[in-house]
Design an enzyme around this catalytic site. Structure first.
Site, mmCIF file in Angstrom:
data_model
loop_
_atom_site.group_PDB
_atom_site.id
_atom_site.type_symbol
_atom_site.label_atom_id
_atom_site.label_comp_id
_atom_site.label_asym_id
_atom_site.label_seq_id
_atom_site.Cartn_x
_atom_site.Cartn_y
_atom_site.Cartn_z
ATOM 1 N N GLY A 37 -5.326 7.685 5.486
ATOM 2 C CA GLY A 37 -4.452 8.666 6.127
ATOM 3 C C GLY A 37 -3.218 8.940 5.283
ATOM 4 N N ARG A 86 -9.094 11.810 12.343
ATOM 5 C CA ARG A 86 -7.649 11.617 12.549
ATOM 6 C C ARG A 86 -6.896 12.944 12.557
ATOM 7 N NH1 ARG A 86 -5.587 6.673 9.084
ATOM 8 N NH2 ARG A 86 -3.857 6.924 10.542
ATOM 9 N N ASP A 110 1.832 -1.277 11.886
ATOM 10 C CA ASP A 110 0.495 -1.695 11.429
ATOM 11 C C ASP A 110 0.175 -3.137 11.796
ATOM 12 O OD1 ASP A 110 -0.021 0.794 10.357
ATOM 13 O OD2 ASP A 110 0.779 0.270 8.386
ATOM 14 N N GLN A 144 4.435 9.231 7.368
ATOM 15 C CA GLN A 144 3.498 10.119 6.665
ATOM 16 C C GLN A 144 3.904 11.581 6.843
ATOM 17 O OE1 GLN A 144 -0.421 9.016 7.988
ATOM 18 N NE2 GLN A 144 -0.333 7.037 6.962
ATOM 19 N N LYS A 172 0.841 -1.212 0.000
ATOM 20 C CA LYS A 172 0.000 0.000 0.000
ATOM 21 C C LYS A 172 0.871 1.254 0.000
ATOM 22 C CE LYS A 172 -3.008 0.534 3.491
ATOM 23 N NZ LYS A 172 -2.785 1.792 4.232
ATOM 24 N N ARG A 209 -6.605 1.505 17.806
ATOM 25 C CA ARG A 209 -6.376 0.051 17.648
ATOM 26 C C ARG A 209 -6.087 -0.646 18.974
ATOM 27 N NH1 ARG A 209 -3.222 0.186 11.756
ATOM 28 N NH2 ARG A 209 -5.179 0.156 10.578
ATOM 29 N N ARG A 229 -7.700 -3.349 9.328
ATOM 30 C CA ARG A 229 -6.811 -4.282 10.048
ATOM 31 C C ARG A 229 -7.493 -4.880 11.286
ATOM 32 N NH1 ARG A 229 -2.635 -3.668 6.717
ATOM 33 N NH2 ARG A 229 -1.974 -1.546 6.220
HETATM 34 C C1 S3P Z 1 2.323 4.758 6.257
HETATM 35 C C2 S3P Z 1 2.854 5.145 7.460
HETATM 36 C C3 S3P Z 1 2.341 4.696 8.767
HETATM 37 C C4 S3P Z 1 1.399 3.506 8.620
HETATM 38 C C5 S3P Z 1 0.445 3.663 7.489
HETATM 39 C C6 S3P Z 1 1.193 3.823 6.172
HETATM 40 C C7 S3P Z 1 2.922 5.277 5.020
HETATM 41 O O1 S3P Z 1 1.631 5.754 9.378
HETATM 42 O O2 S3P Z 1 0.685 3.303 9.825
HETATM 43 O O3 S3P Z 1 -0.404 2.530 7.377
HETATM 44 O O4 S3P Z 1 2.649 4.726 3.928
HETATM 45 O O5 S3P Z 1 3.692 6.241 5.097
HETATM 46 P P1 S3P Z 1 2.384 6.893 10.250
HETATM 47 O O6 S3P Z 1 3.292 7.619 9.369
HETATM 48 O O7 S3P Z 1 1.272 7.783 10.753
HETATM 49 O O8 S3P Z 1 3.061 6.143 11.363
#
Ligand code: S3P
Length: 448
Positions: free
Chosen positions: A99, A127, A325, A174, A26, A356, A402
């Site tokens: 997100g 969020r 995750d 992120q 993803k 979670r 999840r």
């Molecule tokens: C992700 C970063 C993670 C993860 C999310 C995907 C990404 O989140 O939990 O499912 O693709 O950058 P955070 O950056 O908020 O930890």
């Protein structure tokens, strides 16, 4: 909302067996589309995750003017606009449950002189977005957010973004990615400092597309990622590895159901993603790698998993970012191990698609497992074999893919069937999940 029931292998008399591939990663899928949309020319993506989250990102990028198409051969083609080339979207961008899509695209929008309005589903609208708005404001973007710094958000981007140096307050790929993507259209050098490393797909892929990214270490051990702005990104041909976060579900199921042996092919094993497999081995799981290879700078292998006894452990908290995750499915699996499994240092789980920690504690305890909730984690007391499933319980997915999948795989190993409501949400990351589990002999289906 759709209900699915997982039937325990004990009543279906089937162990899990066979070879599968899980859908594309993803994180890498989102980034393939975004960087493809910023390159000059045509990029191709093989094995893109065609889940709702990634499709929402594709749709948003189209609204910015990128030409993104799926061929009949399943290959995605992206005709990029070049860094700085985004056009103003004519409608609201709906990122659904994602997100990653929302935060990465807010970064992109921040350094383009266009105004965009972002929204999402009821889960995403809860969020926190302040975490990306803070650094992006420092770069010159302006935001109008709903109360609490949440979506819907209007972002007024700037063509004159300032490069910044930003130290991440939490380990989050992120936030890091939002700043780096904004930095693409800022002159000079944008730096992100990570006290604890998070998944590095963005920096790997930026390099792959031809951007200048240097990675160093500060005196205190923090990772320092510096991007030189305004590169001309070169189009790429990308093969997306299988998502280790998706592979975690059939793997956990195989570990729960005695006599199982499965192979999951082509799983991405980036060290900043794959710490679940180390944790499972620490618990006694038999997981072996075959055909180790690399693509796009990402290690990949086939994983062979055999059921066997598991013991509870204390998961090292410093591992958390590299398996963030995977805690829901680990909590489900821990109910089958011998003794307690202690998971700490995971307060971030409270601001994922659902809280979670709360969702796992609530679901597991209603099924009959002894679980303790901690402010920053949980302790699951294992049953050293099939875990209980109090009859009549209906688990709520809480709009979290999840959570839904964790309880469904739990049901494959448990003493009674487990019913989960709100399973449509699985489409966001793992289309075809129930069917794929069926091919291994795991009965997950609509109620009769
Ligand atoms: C992700 C970063 C993670 C993860 C999310 C995907 C990404 O989140 O939990 O499912 O693709 O950058 P955070 O950056 O908020 O930890």
């Amino acid at each position: 909302m759709s209900i699915l029931v997982a039937h325990p292998a004990a009543t279906t008399a089937s162990r899990l067996n066979g070879t599968i591939a899980v859908p594309g990663d993803k994180s890498i899928s989102h980034r393939s589309l975004i960087l493809g949309a910023l390159a000059v020319g045509e990029s191709t993506v093989h094995g893109l995750l065609e889940g709702a989250d990634v499709l929402a990102t594709a749709q948003a990028l189209r609204a910015y003017g990128a030409d993104i198409r799926r061929g009949d051969d399943g290959v995605w083609r992206i005709f990029g606009l070049g860094v700085g080339g985004l056009m103003a979207p004519s409608n609201v961008l709906d990122l659904g449950n994602s997100g990653t899509g929302a935060r990465l695209l807010l970064g992109l929008a921040a350094s383009h002189g266009v105004t965009s309005i972002f929204t999402g589903d009821a889960s995403l609208r809860l969020r926190p977005m302040e975490r990306v708005m803070t650094p992006l404001q420092q770069m010159g973007a302006k935001f109008q957010a709903a109360e609490g710094g949440r979506l819907p958000i209007t972002v007024m981007g700037t063509n004159g973004a300032l490069p910044i140096e930003y130290r991440l307050p939490v380990a989050s790929a992120q936030i890091k990615s939002a700043v780096l993507l904004a930095g693409l259209n800022a002159p000079g050098q944008t730096t992100v400092i990570e006290p604890r490393p998070s998944r590095d797909h963005t920096e790997n892929m930026l390099r792959h597309f031809g951007a200048e990214v240097s990675i160093g270490e500060d005196d205190d051990g923090a990772r320092r990622i510096t991007l030189t702005g305004r590169p001309e990104l070169q189009p790429q041909n990308i093969h997306v590895p299988g998502d280790p976060s998706s592979a975690a579900f059939p793997i956990a199921a195989a570990l729960m159901v005695p006599g199982s042996e499965i192979t999951v092919t082509g799983v991405g094993l980036n060290p900043l993603r794959a710490a679940l497999f180390d944790t499972l081995r620490d618990m006694g799981a038999q997981i072996t790698e075959r055909n180790r290879r690399a693509d796009l700078g990402e290690p990949i292998a086939d994983l062979v998993v055999r059921a066997g006894p598991l013991k509870g452990i204390e998961v090292p908290p410093e591992r958390a970012p590299a398996m963030i995750d995977e805690y829901p499915v680990l909590a489900a699996l821990a109910a089958f191990a011998q003794g307690p499994t202690v998971m700490r240092g995971i307060a971030e789980l409270r601001v994922k698609e659902s809280d979670r920690i709360a969702a796992m504690v609530k679901g597991l305890s209603t099924l009959g497992v002894r679980v303790e909730e901690l402010p920053d984690g949980m302790v699951v007391h294992g049953h050293n074999g099939p875990a209980p499933a109090n009859p009549g319980v209906l688990i709520d997915s809480e709009m979290d893919h999840r959570i839904a999948m964790s309880f469904l795989v739990y049901g494959l190993g448990a003493r009674n069937p487990v019913r989960v409501d709100g399973c449509d949400i699985i489409e966001t990351s793992f289309p075809g999940f129930a069917d794929l589990m069926q091919t291994l002999g795991g009965r997950i289906e609509a109620p009769a």
